[in-house]
Design an enzyme around this catalytic site. Structure first.
Site, PDB file in Angstrom:
ATOM      1  CB  THR A 128      36.142  22.018  46.043  1.00 32.64           C
ATOM      2  OG1 THR A 128      35.083  21.811  46.982  1.00 32.64           O
ATOM      3  CG2 THR A 128      36.540  23.484  46.057  1.00 32.64           C
ATOM      4  CG  ASN A 178      46.566  41.610  44.221  1.00 35.84           C
ATOM      5  OD1 ASN A 178      45.441  42.041  44.392  1.00 35.84           O
ATOM      6  ND2 ASN A 178      47.053  40.541  44.826  1.00 35.84           N
ATOM      7  CB  CYS A 179      48.028  44.357  38.808  1.00 38.16           C
ATOM      8  SG  CYS A 179      47.023  42.867  38.819  1.00 38.16           S
ATOM      9  N   PRO A 228      30.509  19.232  47.290  1.00 39.67           N
ATOM     10  CG  PRO A 228      28.591  17.926  47.466  1.00 39.67           C
ATOM     11  CD  PRO A 228      30.061  17.900  47.728  1.00 39.67           C
ATOM     12  N   GLY A 250      40.295  31.755  41.906  1.00 38.37           N
ATOM     13  CA  GLY A 250      41.471  32.618  42.019  1.00 38.37           C
ATOM     14  C   GLY A 250      42.787  31.874  42.050  1.00 38.37           C
ATOM     15  CG  ASP A 251      46.188  34.342  42.435  1.00 35.44           C
ATOM     16  OD1 ASP A 251      45.505  34.472  41.396  1.00 35.44           O
ATOM     17  OD2 ASP A 251      46.915  35.240  42.890  1.00 35.44           O
ATOM     18  NE  ARG A 303      26.393  42.044  38.627  1.00 35.37           N
ATOM     19  CZ  ARG A 303      27.670  42.074  38.968  1.00 35.37           C
ATOM     20  NH1 ARG A 303      28.082  42.843  39.960  1.00 35.37           N
ATOM     21  NH2 ARG A 303      28.553  41.338  38.325  1.00 35.37           N
ATOM     22  CB  ILE A 358      33.439  23.786  49.338  1.00 34.73           C
ATOM     23  CG1 ILE A 358      32.873  23.432  50.721  1.00 34.73           C
ATOM     24  CG2 ILE A 358      34.603  24.766  49.454  1.00 34.73           C
ATOM     25  CD1 ILE A 358      33.891  22.823  51.672  1.00 34.73           C
ATOM     26  CE1 TYR A 406      48.006  51.238   6.847  1.00 31.55           C
ATOM     27  CE2 TYR A 406      46.551  50.841   4.983  1.00 31.55           C
ATOM     28  CZ  TYR A 406      47.701  51.402   5.498  1.00 31.55           C
ATOM     29  OH  TYR A 406      48.550  52.103   4.692  1.00 31.55           O
TER      30      TYR A 406
END
Lengths: 549, 549
Positions: free
Chosen positions: A277, A44-45, A280, A286-287, A24, A282, A431
């Site tokens: 990381t 996954n979930c 520069p 995620g996990d 995009r 890379i 409410y």
């Protein structure tokens, strides 16, 4: 200008989101996703619910597939292609096509690592016996389903009483299987504070789940009939036709480590606020990455899909030169089983102590999820943590049957926006009788906490109840008191308090309790204005019951 | 030091809260509550549900009573005592005991007015015929119940299609009564923007409720059989065995007006941020006062219990010398009927225009309340309003079967904390398959809006669709397009777009639509990067269907 070439390692939550966002932002870039497994962008979930047959069709778990990426995003996805190594100097990755065995090199201008995390599978004796599973991928869940369909197991052991373990326990129970959960900690759901974990514990036990806490697997055995036996370190043995290991995940950092990228103190890939990381060119999402907790400032490993997606977006934008930042995590988590919802956000008392933070207070309350006069109100057991010096909201945990996620979401939003308990007092929430209360549980939490910060109502420390020399005053009605009370407490009902002030000591603290904390608060205000030293046992007898189960 | 004497006029939400809070702040003060009606602290919001027999016992509606105030708070409550006048110079109020007829004078150091608001009951011919009711008090609801039990009405007319009117419509339907709603506006629930009101309209009609919009009562007649007839200004006549007037409430300002206190432009009592009136010894709270909208800055009359309670607290604290402030309202409101929940917070497009604010944009989305792969996902139709120049969140409206209040509560909290759409993108909310999505509807709303503010995706104005000369592009699949499309639009499925760019005009705007807006957004990004002028018809064909019902 040459086209930018972006290679993404891993095509599930973070990698897939990053790829789509990149397109995009840059219609011209070449984008290649290399995924070791057979699927990209799967749910996954949903896996525990596929095992439980709540989700009945495997195809529902597949949210996107290579042809969709091709047609919609002009992105090349290669499943069953494993990245073996990163060659940082050449800016290439070495790839093996797992179908053909062919190895090849793939150049990149920017590399995004989204390898995820792998289920922990310790080298316990017998761990490779048939019938012992982990659950991380669609094929994993398919195998467990097949095992259930073929073997018709009647007993299962789930190793690990965390969120996934308990979701598995429920889903196995849905298949008619009797479940034992073995958990090393002295509670289920270890991220929760101990007393808050008592609610899910009681729910699990009431639904027939056996909990083996403070215990761990020593070894697995197998009888002649094929039945497994799970031997624990405490000397217990549990028979099982099926074992599911749910003792957590470990970030997949092999590629990063071998390439010499910086890792963090928790063993994940270290990234900056742009998800970059130490190289520069890379990025990582995620996990597999460590993230900073917004409240405690600690580095954490939090394997949640929402965070992976957000990080994927940030990495994509950063690669495209945008000035975006990932501002850390609250760790908002929810889990449901056997009709109960357990959720938390921000810091817990545990995580605050671990981070060495001491300027905090916690309060408990047990409001209905909507007004009591409308039928069906269910209690929400809520713990709120806040900075004592200025009321900054630090975290919340909630358990109940209804309306739990809603309140935690509101508090998560409040924490993100650096709200104080004074803001929670004023929060203007939906409410009508079937939806909440004119004073919503969030407002109530804010008011109770604000009373503490303003000095109107001090909180007694529950963990000092056994050792305190304070006078313990119970202001409930006599029939409530007779049905159960804190040992050593004296009953003076609230309505009689003003006329019986003389019975109270003036030379020591008075700790007041009632059913849920409200009448005790009224009592505290009366006594404080008469010059007595009072503290409220927050959450009242309802909290006491989980403190002293 | 003499004791402070505080008199409170009106003992329902604001007055009762104020009284109880005063006692907690000042154990010594004399506090007297004068309530004209027979009850204090009753559950106004529950009255429709008592009529509908969802709440079955009248006693459930009574939340507190004079003896409780006496015993617990040492507060004197006098029900059936009407305040007739305020004598500001003498600092007294004139009171009539409605039981005995005795009139007496009551001195005050501080006076709190919490008189509430009265249902509007226009002087239409026939309005006093038996069977025509308003609903504001417990006796009102009791009378309607008796009428239903005795007369067994089969047809009812509810005059007024606002929140209370529609709650009444549902509750009468629950009693087996066929309902017609007469509403002056061209929509139900007038606070909603017109297109968002289409969802509740469709739901009501699908459940057998007749809606007579853009119409008003001209007169009531009665047949020889006792049956009422409701004649409207459009010339229609509706038979009814029961009529409920729910055309709004008017603040009870007679006492304040007669005492020369300042009133506001909307006819309510004008107060400052400490809830103080133009007389420094007189405070006012609840439905009788005007409040400032936090978003638009306009004065409004918002009769909601939560606000009344909050104001009662602020007034009590202010009277006790605390530096507290009431910071205005968001007007968060929720209403449920026939399985649908409708909620809003902050500003609407209407209220922004009324306030002369033009720097805003609105987006639509239709996400599931949880992930689609978990069974039972229900759409939430969500409209988000934000400041176009910087993304400040201004308001939201949502309609759906599940999870609606939760998302509006999160956005309400965000608005209170002055969050931007960029903050909504990052909101970290509860996600497990049965609770939400890794990208929660709130995140989705934030992302769509943030794309607008960043200039990544401009929104096409739905209200210009009829007059635009833009090229209308529909990027759905052909089968979707064939099942219904915007007249004049051209179908190029998203997957073919890159290879069919030549079919698109370069000399005019292209307005893109799809099912709910997502594929159109992808298309916009492709086209924009090819230099074309594109806008997204936000919410896609799903929004079109409510724009052109």
């Amino acid at each position: 200008m040459t086209k930018k070439r972006i290679v993404i390692v891993g095509g599930v939550a973070g990698g897939a989101t990053c790829a789509a966002r990149l397109r995009r932002m840059d219609e011209e870039a070449e984008i290649v996703v290399l995924e070791r497994g057979p699927y990209v962008s799967f749910a996954n979930c949903g896996l525990p619910y596929y095992v439980g047959n709540v989700i009945q069709e495997e195809s529902k778990l597949l949210l996107a597939w290579p042809t969709l990426f091709r047609e919609r995003f002009n992105i090349e996805v290669r499943t069953r292609n494993e990245v073996l190594a990163i060659n940082r100097e050449a800016s290439t990755v070495s790839v093996r096509d797992l179908e053909t065995g062919r190895e090849y090199s793939e150049p990149y201008d920017a590399l995004v690592l989204s390898p995820g995390a792998a289920p922990i599978r310790p080298s316990w004796p017998g761990i490779d016996l048939p019938g012992i599973f982990t659950l991380r991928t669609v094929p994993d869940s398919r195998e467990i389903r097949h095992w259930i369909d073929e073997k018709k197991p009647s007993k299962a052991v789930v190793v690990g009483g965390g969120f996934i373990g308990l979701e598995m326990a429920e889903n196995l129970a849905l298949r008619g299987i009797t479940v034992t959960v073995v958990e090393l900690a002295n509670q289920v759901m270890p991220p929760l504070d101990l007393e808050m974990a008592e609610y899910p514990k009681q729910r699990l036990e009431s639904r027939g789940v056996t909990l083996a806490l403070v215990d761990a697997v020593a070894e697995f055995g197998q009888g002649s009939n094929g039945c497994l036996s799970v031997h624990t370190q405490s000397g217990m043995a549990y028979e099982a036709d099926l074992v599911v290991l749910a003792i957590g995940v470990r970030p997949e950092t092999m590629l990063a480590r071998d390439a010499g990228l910086e890792l963090g103190e928790r063993g994940g890939i270290r990234i900056n606020s742009q998800m970059r990381t130490s190289d520069p060119h890379i990025w990582a999402v995620g996990d597999a990455v460590e993230v900073r907790n917004r409240v405690t400032g600690q580095w954490e490993l939090i394997p949640l899909a929402g965070l992976a997606n957000r990080q994927g977006r940030v990495a994509a934008d950063a690669i495209c030169g945008r000035d975006v930042h990932f501002d850390g995590v609250l760790g908002t988590t929810v889990c449901g089983f056997f009709g109960l919802t357990v959720a938390l956000t921000g810091a817990t008392e545990k995580s605050l102590r671990r981070a060495g933070m001491v300027d905090f207070e916690s309060i408990y309350l047990h409001p209905g999820h909507h007004v009591g006069y409308y039928p069906g109100a269910q209690p929400i057991h809520l713990k709120l943590l806040f900075r004592k010096s200025d009321g900054l909201v630090l975290g919340a945990q909630a358990v109940g049957e209804e309306g739990v996620a809603r309140r935690i979401d509101v508090i998560a939003t409040a924490i993100q926006m650096k709200a104080t308990v004074f803001d929670l007092e004023e929060t203007e929430l939906c409410y009508a009788p079937q939806y909440g209360a004119a004073k919503d549980p969030v407002n109530m939490a804010g008011m109770i906490a604000a009373n503490v910060v303003r000095g109107d109502a001090e909180i007694a420390p529950w963990d000092k109840l056994d050792s305190t020399e304070a006078f313990l005053l119970d202001v409930r009605q006599p029939n409530e008191f007779d049905a159960g009370s804190i040992p050593g407490s004296v009953n003076i009902p609230l309505g009689q308090l003003r006329s019986r002030l003389g019975e109270l000591p003036t030379d020591k603290e008075i700790w007041v309790n009632c059913g849920v904390g409200q009448r005790a608060y009224y009592a505290c205000r009366i006594l404080a204005q008469h010059g007595l030293h009072v503290r409220n046992l927050s959450g009242g007898f309802s909290t006491y019951r989980v403190m002293r189960p």
